[in-house]
Design a protein around this motif. Structure first.
Motif, mmCIF file in Angstrom:
data_model
loop_
_atom_site.group_PDB
_atom_site.id
_atom_site.type_symbol
_atom_site.label_atom_id
_atom_site.label_comp_id
_atom_site.label_asym_id
_atom_site.label_seq_id
_atom_site.Cartn_x
_atom_site.Cartn_y
_atom_site.Cartn_z
ATOM 1 N N LYS A 83 4.782 -16.754 2.500
ATOM 2 C CA LYS A 83 5.593 -15.578 2.822
ATOM 3 C C LYS A 83 4.817 -14.325 2.479
ATOM 4 C CE LYS A 83 7.915 -12.994 0.530
ATOM 5 N NZ LYS A 83 8.777 -12.164 -0.365
ATOM 6 N N GLU A 84 4.875 -13.321 3.353
ATOM 7 C CA GLU A 84 4.120 -12.084 3.160
ATOM 8 C C GLU A 84 5.021 -10.890 3.492
ATOM 9 O OE1 GLU A 84 1.496 -13.822 6.114
ATOM 10 O OE2 GLU A 84 1.739 -12.019 7.355
ATOM 11 N N ARG A 85 5.180 -9.972 2.560
ATOM 12 C CA ARG A 85 6.126 -8.866 2.735
ATOM 13 C C ARG A 85 5.414 -7.535 2.920
ATOM 14 N NH1 ARG A 85 8.254 -5.187 -1.219
ATOM 15 N NH2 ARG A 85 10.183 -4.173 -0.503
ATOM 16 N N SER A 86 5.913 -6.761 3.876
ATOM 17 C CA SER A 86 5.575 -5.346 4.007
ATOM 18 C C SER A 86 6.890 -4.603 4.250
ATOM 19 C CB SER A 86 4.552 -5.116 5.129
ATOM 20 O OG SER A 86 4.885 -5.855 6.286
ATOM 21 N N LEU A 87 6.862 -3.279 4.312
ATOM 22 C CA LEU A 87 8.124 -2.515 4.283
ATOM 23 C C LEU A 87 8.109 -1.378 5.292
ATOM 24 C CD1 LEU A 87 10.873 -2.048 2.852
ATOM 25 C CD2 LEU A 87 9.647 -0.572 1.227
ATOM 26 N N ILE A 88 9.189 -1.292 6.078
ATOM 27 C CA ILE A 88 9.387 -0.212 7.049
ATOM 28 C C ILE A 88 10.454 0.732 6.519
ATOM 29 C CG2 ILE A 88 10.055 0.343 9.420
ATOM 30 C CD1 ILE A 88 9.278 -2.608 10.117
ATOM 31 N N LYS A 89 10.146 2.031 6.522
ATOM 32 C CA LYS A 89 11.076 3.022 5.972
ATOM 33 C C LYS A 89 11.639 3.976 7.013
ATOM 34 C CE LYS A 89 9.411 2.992 1.215
ATOM 35 N NZ LYS A 89 8.972 3.828 0.066
ATOM 36 N N SER A 90 11.028 4.011 8.201
ATOM 37 C CA SER A 90 11.545 4.895 9.246
ATOM 38 C C SER A 90 11.110 4.387 10.610
ATOM 39 C CB SER A 90 11.062 6.338 9.043
ATOM 40 O OG SER A 90 9.677 6.440 9.260
ATOM 41 N N ALA A 91 11.772 4.893 11.650
ATOM 42 C CA ALA A 91 11.525 4.436 13.023
ATOM 43 C C ALA A 91 10.305 5.115 13.623
ATOM 44 C CB ALA A 91 12.754 4.685 13.881
ATOM 45 N N ASN A 92 9.168 4.918 12.981
ATOM 46 C CA ASN A 92 7.897 5.459 13.451
ATOM 47 C C ASN A 92 7.195 4.366 14.263
ATOM 48 O OD1 ASN A 92 4.942 5.914 13.355
ATOM 49 N ND2 ASN A 92 5.465 7.714 12.150
ATOM 50 N N ALA A 93 7.100 4.558 15.556
ATOM 51 C CA ALA A 93 6.582 3.513 16.436
ATOM 52 C C ALA A 93 5.157 3.107 16.063
ATOM 53 C CB ALA A 93 6.636 3.974 17.892
ATOM 54 N N GLU A 94 4.326 4.085 15.698
ATOM 55 C CA GLU A 94 2.944 3.780 15.324
ATOM 56 C C GLU A 94 2.894 2.945 14.054
ATOM 57 O OE1 GLU A 94 -1.248 6.110 14.178
ATOM 58 O OE2 GLU A 94 0.491 7.248 14.923
ATOM 59 N N GLY A 95 3.700 3.329 13.079
ATOM 60 C CA GLY A 95 3.717 2.587 11.823
ATOM 61 C C GLY A 95 4.247 1.174 11.998
ATOM 62 N N ALA A 136 0.846 -1.192 0.000
ATOM 63 C CA ALA A 136 0.000 0.000 0.000
ATOM 64 C C ALA A 136 0.887 1.249 0.000
ATOM 65 C CB ALA A 136 -0.903 -0.015 1.223
ATOM 66 N N ASP A 137 0.288 2.409 -0.167
ATOM 67 C CA ASP A 137 1.039 3.663 -0.118
ATOM 68 C C ASP A 137 1.610 3.876 1.278
ATOM 69 O OD1 ASP A 137 0.394 4.171 -2.767
ATOM 70 O OD2 ASP A 137 -1.342 5.415 -2.266
ATOM 71 N N GLU A 138 2.717 4.600 1.352
ATOM 72 C CA GLU A 138 3.372 4.826 2.634
ATOM 73 C C GLU A 138 2.514 5.674 3.569
ATOM 74 O OE1 GLU A 138 7.457 6.858 4.437
ATOM 75 O OE2 GLU A 138 7.322 6.393 2.300
ATOM 76 N N GLU A 139 2.464 5.252 4.821
ATOM 77 C CA GLU A 139 1.765 5.996 5.872
ATOM 78 C C GLU A 139 2.468 5.708 7.198
ATOM 79 O OE1 GLU A 139 -2.735 6.514 7.785
ATOM 80 O OE2 GLU A 139 -2.403 5.218 6.056
ATOM 81 N N ASN A 140 2.759 6.750 7.968
ATOM 82 C CA ASN A 140 3.475 6.601 9.236
ATOM 83 C C ASN A 140 4.804 5.858 9.059
ATOM 84 O OD1 ASN A 140 1.490 7.937 10.791
ATOM 85 N ND2 ASN A 140 0.307 6.053 10.976
ATOM 86 N N GLY A 141 5.477 6.139 7.959
ATOM 87 C CA GLY A 141 6.810 5.581 7.735
ATOM 88 C C GLY A 141 6.854 4.127 7.329
ATOM 89 N N VAL A 142 5.697 3.538 6.968
ATOM 90 C CA VAL A 142 5.675 2.131 6.563
ATOM 91 C C VAL A 142 4.750 1.949 5.364
ATOM 92 C CG1 VAL A 142 6.065 1.377 8.936
ATOM 93 C CG2 VAL A 142 3.721 1.427 8.040
ATOM 94 N N GLN A 143 4.923 0.820 4.694
ATOM 95 C CA GLN A 143 3.988 0.402 3.655
ATOM 96 C C GLN A 143 3.412 -0.948 4.065
ATOM 97 O OE1 GLN A 143 6.889 1.392 0.188
ATOM 98 N NE2 GLN A 143 4.835 1.469 -0.712
ATOM 99 N N LEU A 144 2.156 -0.916 4.468
ATOM 100 C CA LEU A 144 1.449 -2.146 4.802
ATOM 101 C C LEU A 144 1.196 -2.969 3.546
ATOM 102 C CD1 LEU A 144 -1.203 -0.586 7.197
ATOM 103 C CD2 LEU A 144 0.683 -2.054 7.900
#
Length: 295
Positions: free
Chosen positions: A139-151, A108-116
Motif C-alpha cells: 500500500k502506498e499513500r499520497s494526498l490530494i488537497k484541492s482540485a488542481n488538475a496538474e497536481g 513530500a511538501d505540498e505542490e499544485n494542491g497535492v503531496q506526492l
C-alpha cells in the motif's frame, strides 16, 4: 493461503481490510488514542514495541478471525515482528487474513494542491523482503488537497509508476491517492481523480491488476466504473478522519466499495480494557464495518 486463494478472497470482497500500518510519525497519536501516553515509553524502540503489542492484541482477538476481516495492512516493523510466536504474515494467513505492507516513506511538501510520496529510497529491498515473508500486496499513500488538475495528474502518475514496480516484484499494489475529505472542492477534484485513474488503467497490460484505496466519494457511487474495471481487483475505502459511525454511513452509499479503516476500526480500543472487553469492543467495530462493506 496461496496467492490464488488470497486473490480470490480479496476479489470476493466479503468483508473488509484492516489498516494496522501506523508508522513513526503517526504512532504516538495512535498510542495515545489507545490509552498509552508518551510517559509510558522512551525512544523509538519502546514506542514500536508498544504499538506492536497493540496490533498483536488485535490480531489474536477471537473476533479478528471471525471471517469478516479479509485483509490487513502492516507497517514494516509489524511485518518483521511475531504474533503468537510466528511471523506476522503467517499468523494473519492462519486466521484467513490476507497480509499487505505499507511501502511509502511519507509525504513530500505540498505542490499544485497535492503531496506526492517522498522518494522511495528503500523500495527494492523492502519488496524483496516482503515477498520472502509471504506478503500478498503493498500500500502506498499520497494526498490530494484541492482540485488542481496538474497536481492530481502527477499524483496518479506517481502511484501507477510505483504500482508497476510492485507488480514486477510479484506483489499486488494498493494505490492510495487519498483526497482530503475537508476540501471544499472535493466533488470536482474526485471527478478529475477518477478520470486520471481510468486513463492509466487503459495503459496497463491485460495481465496486470491493481487495487485502489480511495476516500469515500462526495458523490455516491462515483467510483462504480473503477470497481467494475477488469484491471482493478478491488476498490477499498479509507475512513479519512470520519468516526466509525460516520464512515460506515457514507460507505453504505457506495455499492461494491469495501472498507480499509484504521481509526474507524481502532478508535474505541484501550490498553486498560480486559481481554473480554477489548474483544467485545473490537467485535462491535468489525461487525459494523463489515455490514457497511457488504451492504
Amino acid at each position: 493461503m496461496n496467492t490464488r486463494e488470497m486473490t480470490d478472497k480479496i476479489a470476493a470482497g466479503q468483508g473488509f481490510i484492516a489498516a494496522l500500518d501506523q508508522s513513526g510519525g503517526s504512532t504516538p497519536k495512535a498510542l495515545a488514542g489507545y490509552g498509552v501516553g508518551e510517559d509510558e515509553w522512551s525512544g523509538d524502540d519502546e514506542m514500536f514495541a508498544r504499538i506492536h503489542e497493540m496490533r498483536s492484541r488485535v490480531i489474536t482477538s477471537p473476533s479478528f478471525a471471525n471471517g469478516k476481516v479479509i485483509g490487513a495492512i502492516l507497517f514494516e516493523k509489524t511485518m518483521d515482528g511475531e504474533v503468537d510466536g510466528k511471523p506476522t504474515a503467517e499468523a494473519l494467513k492462519e486466521r484467513g487474513v490476507v497480509p499487505f505492507i505499507k511501502i511509502d516513506q511519507g509525504l513530500a511538501d505540498e505542490e499544485n494542491g497535492v503531496q506526492l510520496m517522498k522518494p522511495l529510497t528503500k523500495l527494492d529491498p523492502l519488496l524483496e523482503k516482503s515477498v520472502a515473508q509471504g506478503m500478498f500486496g503493498t500500500k502506498e499513500r499520497s494526498l490530494i488537497k484541492s482540485a488542481n488538475a496538474e497536481g492530481i495528474a502527477a499524483i496518479v502518475a506517481q502511484q501507477f509508476e510505483v504500482g508497476n514496480r510492485v507488480i514486477d516484484a510479484g506483489l499486488m499494489p494498493i494505490l492510495e491517492p487519498e483526497y482530503d475529505i475537508t476540501a471544499d472542492d472535493r466533488a470536482e477534484g474526485e471527478e478529475i481523480l477518477k478520470s486520471e485513474i481510468l486513463k492509466h488503467l487503459e495503459t496497463l497490460p491485460d495481465d496486470r491488476q491493481v487495487m485502489l484505496k480511495l476516500s469515500i466519494p462526495k458523490t455516491a457511487n462515483l467510483y462504480r466504473d473503477l470497481i467494475d474495471h477488469p484491471k482493478v481487483l478491488a476498490v477499498v475505502a479509507l475512513s479519512g478522519g470520519y468516526s466509525t459511525e460516520e464512515a460506515c454511513a457514507e460507505l453504505e452509499k457506495n455499492n461494491g466499495m469495501i472498507a480499509s479503516f484504521s481509526r474507524g476500526l481502532l478508535q474505541d480500543l484501550r490498553a486498560q480494557q480486559s481481554d473480554d472487553e477489548f474483544d467485545a469492543t473490537l467485535g462491535k467495530a468489525i461487525d459494523s464495518i463489515c455490514a457497511a462493506s457488504v451492504a
